[in-house]
Design a protein around this motif. Structure first.
Motif, PDB file in Angstrom:
ATOM      1  N   ASN A 340       0.813  -1.223   0.000  1.00 39.09           N
ATOM      2  CA  ASN A 340       0.000   0.000   0.000  1.00 39.09           C
ATOM      3  C   ASN A 340       0.839   1.262   0.000  1.00 39.09           C
ATOM      4  OD1 ASN A 340      -2.524  -1.438   0.192  1.00 39.09           O
ATOM      5  ND2 ASN A 340      -1.995  -1.866   2.329  1.00 39.09           N
ATOM      6  N   VAL A 341       2.141   1.136   0.258  1.00 38.34           N
ATOM      7  CA  VAL A 341       3.032   2.306   0.287  1.00 38.34           C
ATOM      8  C   VAL A 341       4.315   1.918  -0.429  1.00 38.34           C
ATOM      9  CG1 VAL A 341       4.134   4.068   1.710  1.00 38.34           C
ATOM     10  CG2 VAL A 341       2.068   2.922   2.531  1.00 38.34           C
ATOM     11  N   THR A 342       4.256   1.852  -1.738  1.00 40.32           N
ATOM     12  CA  THR A 342       5.414   1.417  -2.522  1.00 40.32           C
ATOM     13  C   THR A 342       6.297   2.597  -2.883  1.00 40.32           C
ATOM     14  OG1 THR A 342       3.990   1.492  -4.462  1.00 40.32           O
ATOM     15  CG2 THR A 342       4.329  -0.659  -3.426  1.00 40.32           C
ATOM     16  N   CYS A 343       7.417   2.311  -3.500  1.00 42.03           N
ATOM     17  CA  CYS A 343       8.447   3.312  -3.773  1.00 42.03           C
ATOM     18  C   CYS A 343       7.894   4.528  -4.514  1.00 42.03           C
ATOM     19  CB  CYS A 343       9.565   2.667  -4.578  1.00 42.03           C
ATOM     20  SG  CYS A 343      10.979   3.738  -4.868  1.00 42.03           S
ATOM     21  N   ALA A 344       8.268   5.716  -4.049  1.00 44.17           N
ATOM     22  CA  ALA A 344       7.887   7.017  -4.609  1.00 44.17           C
ATOM     23  C   ALA A 344       6.440   7.389  -4.322  1.00 44.17           C
ATOM     24  CB  ALA A 344       8.165   7.093  -6.116  1.00 44.17           C
ATOM     25  N   ILE A 345       5.737   6.566  -3.572  1.00 40.23           N
ATOM     26  CA  ILE A 345       4.398   6.901  -3.114  1.00 40.23           C
ATOM     27  C   ILE A 345       4.528   7.581  -1.755  1.00 40.23           C
ATOM     28  CG2 ILE A 345       2.134   5.954  -2.499  1.00 40.23           C
ATOM     29  CD1 ILE A 345       2.813   5.705  -5.457  1.00 40.23           C
ATOM     30  N   ASP A 346       3.642   8.528  -1.439  1.00 44.10           N
ATOM     31  CA  ASP A 346       3.705   9.233  -0.163  1.00 44.10           C
ATOM     32  C   ASP A 346       3.799   8.254   1.001  1.00 44.10           C
ATOM     33  OD1 ASP A 346       3.557  11.645  -1.420  1.00 44.10           O
ATOM     34  OD2 ASP A 346       1.405  11.952  -1.077  1.00 44.10           O
ATOM     35  N   GLY A 347       4.783   8.470   1.844  1.00 41.20           N
ATOM     36  CA  GLY A 347       4.994   7.607   2.995  1.00 41.20           C
ATOM     37  C   GLY A 347       6.127   6.626   2.818  1.00 41.20           C
ATOM     38  N   SER A 348       6.608   6.468   1.594  1.00 40.66           N
ATOM     39  CA  SER A 348       7.722   5.548   1.361  1.00 40.66           C
ATOM     40  C   SER A 348       9.040   6.211   1.748  1.00 40.66           C
ATOM     41  CB  SER A 348       7.758   5.111  -0.102  1.00 40.66           C
ATOM     42  OG  SER A 348       8.087   6.206  -0.942  1.00 40.66           O
ATOM     43  N   ILE A 349      10.039   5.378   1.965  1.00 42.57           N
ATOM     44  CA  ILE A 349      11.369   5.860   2.294  1.00 42.57           C
ATOM     45  C   ILE A 349      12.380   5.162   1.396  1.00 42.57           C
ATOM     46  CG2 ILE A 349      10.847   6.419   4.702  1.00 42.57           C
ATOM     47  CD1 ILE A 349      12.055   3.723   5.479  1.00 42.57           C
ATOM     48  N   SER A 350      13.537   5.762   1.257  1.00 42.77           N
ATOM     49  CA  SER A 350      14.583   5.168   0.427  1.00 42.77           C
ATOM     50  C   SER A 350      15.875   5.095   1.218  1.00 42.77           C
ATOM     51  CB  SER A 350      14.801   5.989  -0.843  1.00 42.77           C
ATOM     52  OG  SER A 350      15.843   5.440  -1.628  1.00 42.77           O
ATOM     53  N   CYS A 351      16.598   3.999   1.052  1.00 40.23           N
ATOM     54  CA  CYS A 351      17.872   3.847   1.738  1.00 40.23           C
ATOM     55  C   CYS A 351      18.877   4.846   1.186  1.00 40.23           C
ATOM     56  CB  CYS A 351      18.386   2.419   1.592  1.00 40.23           C
ATOM     57  SG  CYS A 351      18.851   1.958  -0.103  1.00 40.23           S
TER      58      CYS A 351
END
Length: 419
Positions: A340-351
């Motif tokens: 429900n919160v995949t990459c580049a969607i609001d709420g996602s994070i990136s290492c």
């Protein structure tokens, strides 16, 4: 899998663009290799595949489509931040295997069949498009493998007709020369989408083993036979990677308490991939018998990936992050994947260090992993038969590290294909 409408490609609207830099233009990139080209070295690449090798067809066809971004929004950061320093219509933080091939051979990056701006098709075309499979048993997509083959046939016919008319030559000098069709390497990367969709969709083992696997393998073989009829002689076919090691699969199937192997991957899912790979191997044997003058290379994507997962530090990866997504959000389990919160969607994070990760967004891989796999292929590792393109073609891997940038190697080209 998502439904995608057919996008026509009108040849009467084809544009071309001259290189604006005399030092790093496309013809200069190629010139240094052309003088020493070995006949065994590909003069072009024609790629067919899924989102693992799609360098822009999907997002050129469906820009900002809600059907696309409900999974992951590759038109927004942090997609593309490695190498391109911006989103580049690729489902990765940077380059894909076709990009690394082009860099190694000194070619311009492989342009997509659906290209909204300038292009250079001299050294091939990428027909791969994300979100597709081989059969319509799982996907309603119209961009199945057979359609990609039809697109190639249309492209080749149009290119050869254009080049047969002397008055057209100056307007179509970015098309492949006639001989490049026969001297090209035709790469086919399929199977993972069909199997992954079946496993996640709860399709029974009987249907997967008795129907989906043999049908998928047969369509790949049929595609090779059709391409052969249109001058193709050199093929590189990917088998599927260990799907049970994907952060997406590990997360979505975690609650089913399926047994794990020594790498922490779902054993039963990897058995599906292994069964597909065995059947593909046998079918390639049949193809070699029926097409005796064809050169067919099988890349063992499964064991190449397993090698990296078993020895991550040897290839520069973090041993604690091999089964985690770099870009995503916590879901069920500890794989940093949340449907429900995949990459580049609001709420996602990136290492902060994607080059230390194997998986980028839980489904697709990182720039660093694709670079490692590309080195395997081009040096004849995990390929059957083993052909060391690095040795016979004097390849250049200095552009492979994550510190490389698009502007450094291609900044002088008049091309805005990744905008």
């Amino acid at each position: 899998m998502r439904k995608i409408s057919v996008v026509s490609f009108a040849w009467n609207l084809i544009l071309f663009c001259n290189v604006i830099s005399s030092t790093i233009g496309s013809r200069d990139l190629i010139g240094t290799i052309g003088a020493r080209r070995n006949p065994q070295c590909p003069a072009a690449f024609f790629n067919f595949g899924t989102s693992l090798t799609d360098t822009g067809n999907l997002l050129n066809a469906l820009p900002y489509s809600p059907d696309v971004i409900k999974f992951a929004d590759a038109e927004n950061p942090p997609y593309g931040n490695t190498f391109f320093r911006r989103p580049a219509k690729r489902y990765s933080d940077g380059r894909l295997i076709p990009d690394f091939f082009s860099l190694a051979f000194g070619f311009p990056l492989l342009d997509t069949y659906v290209s909204p701006t300038v292009f250079n098709f001299t050294h091939g075309v990428n027909f791969a498009i994300g979100g597709v499979g081989v059969t319509n048993q799982i996907s309603a997509s119209q961009y199945l493998l057979p359609l990609q083959i039809k697109q190639f046939v249309r492209f080749q016919s149009s290119a050869l007709i254009a080049q047969s008319q002397p008055e057209c030559l100056s307007s179509f000098d970015s098309l492949p020369p006639r001989e490049n069709f026969q001297n090209a390497l035709y790469t086919l990367e399929f199977g993972s989408s069909d199997l992954r969709s079946a496993v996640h969709g709860g399709v029974s083992s009987a249907v997967i083993f008795g129907d989906i696997i043999p049908t998928t393998v047969k369509k790949i073989a049929d595609s090779v036979t059709i391409l052969y009829q249109y001058q193709a002689r050199n093929f590189l076919i990917f088998n599927v990677y260990p799907l049970g090691c994907s952060p997406q699969t590990l997360t979505l199937l975690l609650t089913e308490n399926l047994s794990k192997d020594k790498l922490g991957c779902i054993a039963s899912v990897n058995e599906v991939a292994d069964a597909y790979n065995r059947e593909l191997f046998l079918k390639i044997g049949d193809l070699k018998a029926s097409l005796p003058d064809a050169n067919i290379i099988l890349f063992d994507f499964y064991n190449a990936t397993t090698e990296v997962l078993q020895n991550p530090s040897k290839y520069g990866f973090d041993s604690n992050s091999t089964l985690k997504a770099c870009c995503g959000a916590p879901g069920v389990g500890s794989y940093n994947f949340n449907p429900n919160v995949t990459c580049a969607i609001d709420g996602s994070i990136s290492c902060q260090n994607p080059d230390m990760y194997v998986s980028w967004d839980g489904v697709h891989f990182t720039d660093s992993f694709y670079g490692t796999v590309s080195r395997f292929i081009l040096s004849g590792q995990f390929t059957s038969p083993s052909i060391d393109y690095d040795e016979i073609c004097n390849l250049n891997f200095t552009n492979f590290p994550s510190s490389a940038t698009y502007e450094k190697f291609y900044g002088g080209l008049c091309n805005v294909w990744y905008a």
